[in-house]
Design a protein around this motif. Structure first.
Motif, short mmCIF file in Angstrom:
data_model
loop_
_atom_site.label_atom_id
_atom_site.label_comp_id
_atom_site.label_asym_id
_atom_site.label_seq_id
_atom_site.Cartn_x
_atom_site.Cartn_y
_atom_site.Cartn_z
N MET A 104 -24.40 6.40 -17.00
CA MET A 104 -23.16 5.90 -17.60
C MET A 104 -22.16 7.04 -17.71
N GLN A 105 -20.97 6.84 -17.16
CA GLN A 105 -20.00 7.92 -17.01
C GLN A 105 -19.38 8.36 -18.33
N LYS A 106 -19.05 7.45 -19.21
CA LYS A 106 -18.35 7.80 -20.44
C LYS A 106 -18.94 7.07 -21.63
N LYS A 107 -18.68 7.62 -22.80
CA LYS A 107 -19.12 6.95 -24.01
C LYS A 107 -18.27 5.71 -24.24
N GLN A 108 -18.91 4.68 -24.74
CA GLN A 108 -18.26 3.38 -24.87
C GLN A 108 -17.72 3.13 -26.27
N ARG A 109 -16.54 2.54 -26.31
CA ARG A 109 -16.00 2.00 -27.56
C ARG A 109 -16.26 0.50 -27.54
N VAL A 110 -16.96 0.02 -28.55
CA VAL A 110 -17.41 -1.38 -28.57
C VAL A 110 -16.83 -2.09 -29.79
N LEU A 111 -16.19 -3.22 -29.54
CA LEU A 111 -15.63 -4.06 -30.60
C LEU A 111 -16.49 -5.30 -30.77
N PHE A 112 -16.93 -5.56 -31.99
CA PHE A 112 -17.65 -6.79 -32.32
C PHE A 112 -16.69 -7.72 -33.05
N ILE A 113 -16.44 -8.88 -32.47
CA ILE A 113 -15.65 -9.91 -33.16
C ILE A 113 -16.64 -10.83 -33.84
N PHE B 74 -17.81 -10.84 -11.63
CA PHE B 74 -17.00 -9.64 -11.41
C PHE B 74 -17.55 -8.40 -12.12
N VAL B 75 -18.84 -8.41 -12.45
CA VAL B 75 -19.42 -7.26 -13.13
C VAL B 75 -19.80 -6.18 -12.12
N SER B 76 -19.68 -4.94 -12.55
CA SER B 76 -20.04 -3.80 -11.72
C SER B 76 -21.41 -3.28 -12.13
N LYS B 77 -21.89 -2.28 -11.42
CA LYS B 77 -23.13 -1.62 -11.79
C LYS B 77 -23.03 -1.03 -13.19
N GLY B 78 -21.85 -0.46 -13.50
CA GLY B 78 -21.64 0.10 -14.83
C GLY B 78 -21.69 -0.95 -15.92
N HIS B 79 -21.13 -2.13 -15.64
CA HIS B 79 -21.20 -3.22 -16.61
C HIS B 79 -22.64 -3.64 -16.87
N LEU B 80 -23.43 -3.70 -15.79
CA LEU B 80 -24.83 -4.09 -15.95
C LEU B 80 -25.59 -3.07 -16.79
N GLU B 81 -25.26 -1.80 -16.64
CA GLU B 81 -25.89 -0.76 -17.47
C GLU B 81 -25.56 -0.97 -18.94
N ILE B 82 -24.31 -1.33 -19.23
CA ILE B 82 -23.90 -1.60 -20.61
C ILE B 82 -24.64 -2.83 -21.13
N LEU B 83 -24.74 -3.86 -20.31
CA LEU B 83 -25.43 -5.09 -20.71
C LEU B 83 -26.89 -4.81 -21.03
N GLN B 84 -27.55 -4.03 -20.19
CA GLN B 84 -28.95 -3.69 -20.43
C GLN B 84 -29.11 -2.81 -21.67
N LYS C 283 -27.33 5.72 -29.07
CA LYS C 283 -26.22 6.32 -29.81
C LYS C 283 -25.46 7.35 -28.98
N GLU C 284 -26.16 8.03 -28.09
CA GLU C 284 -25.52 9.07 -27.28
C GLU C 284 -24.49 8.49 -26.31
N HIS C 285 -24.55 7.17 -26.06
CA HIS C 285 -23.61 6.53 -25.15
C HIS C 285 -22.46 5.82 -25.88
N ILE C 286 -22.42 5.93 -27.19
CA ILE C 286 -21.44 5.20 -27.99
C ILE C 286 -20.40 6.16 -28.58
N ALA C 287 -19.13 5.89 -28.31
CA ALA C 287 -18.06 6.68 -28.90
C ALA C 287 -17.67 6.11 -30.26
#
Length: 271
Positions: free
Chosen positions: A1-10, A140-150, A28-32
């Motif tokens: 995963m290239q960058k740390k993710q900002r995640v919004l929960f609605i 329209f998901v990418s490999k990066g999206h699948l990594e986030i999903l997993q 946690k290391e992947h979460i901004a």
């Protein structure tokens, strides 16, 4: 995963909490940053902020354009209005729902063309990191999206990649069947109490029997073999099983699954 993710929960309910708590525990290391929104319950937001040090807001719209991932943790019936409000704010965000009946095809129909979307269907055991979750992704998901999903599903237990149609069909088994198991436990407890055993002891006996049996089942992965090991031909267990066979216990379970799926399909939001 290239960058740390900002995640919004609605949404800030139990499933949202299970998901972001799982992220913080396993990835946690992947979460901004994690932002949790709830429009009506400031007390709940304060509780979550103090417990997990997540950011909180009563206005998710001010964050939506700037995050990488948006998790829709709202009831199915809230999605139509929610997606109407969200759509103008979507550019490159990955949109994931955990609502029953809301598949990628529906999300794609309500969001800008090319939006990356996914659907996770956890069960109640997500709250203790023991869910078996079903998940699928849109067109329209990418490999990066699948990594986030997993990464999302890993935080709450085990997971199985499925087609959208398979999730509609299997939610009864992974999502609703725990209620059938709990009812079986209730029935055993009541049967135990009929022999003069107090409720606390009855619960202890039945729950320990179920958890021990489940551990053996997970270890051996062969329910038929385990049943046969417990059953002496012509013995006491065989007499009990005979009653279950005569009353079509397996057929009852299959009918319960079919009834659940029929009801769920009636609630599924159609295009």
């Amino acid at each position: 995963m290239q960058k740390k993710q900002r995640v919004l929960f609605i949404g800030a309910g139990r499933m949202a909490e299970a998901l972001f708590a799982g992220l913080l525990h396993t990835s946690k290391e992947h979460i901004a940053e994690i932002v949790v929104s709830n429009q009506r319950n400031q007390e709940r937001l304060t509780e979550l902020h103090e417990k997990y040090a997540v950011s909180t807001t009563t206005d998710w719209k001010q964050y939506a354009a700037d995050v990488d991932v948006i998790v829709l943790a709202m009831p199915p019936e809230a999605h139509e209005q929610l997606l109407t409000e969200l759509s103008p704010l979507v550019s490159n965000q990955f949109i994931v729902t955990v609502a029953a009946g809301i598949g990628p095809s529906y999300l794609e129909s309500k969001l800008p063309k090319g939006a990356a979307v996914a659907w996770i269907m956890p069960n109640t055991a997500a709250t203790i990191g023991k869910s078996i979750s079903l998940y699928t992704a849109g067109s329209f998901v990418s490999k990066g999206h699948l990594e986030i999903l997993q990464m999302l599903v890993k935080g709450i237990g085990d997971a199985q990649l499925c087609t959208e149609e398979e999730i509609h069909q299997l939610t009864a088994v992974t999502g609703s069947a725990p209620a059938f198991l709990y009812y079986f436990a209730e029935s055993l407890i009541e049967a135990t109490k009929r022999y003069g055993i107090d409720e606390i002891t009855a619960k202890h006996l039945v729950i320990k029997m179920i958890t021990g049996s489940a551990s053996m089942l997970e270890s051996e992965n062969n329910p038929a073999m385990l049943r046969e090991q417990v059953t002496t031909p012509g013995g006491a267990t065989a007499a009990g099983l005979k009653v279950l066979y005569e009353n079509n216990f397996m057929n009852m379970i299959q009918e319960a699954i079919e009834a659940t799926n029929k009801k769920a399909s009636g609630k599924t939001i159609q295009l």
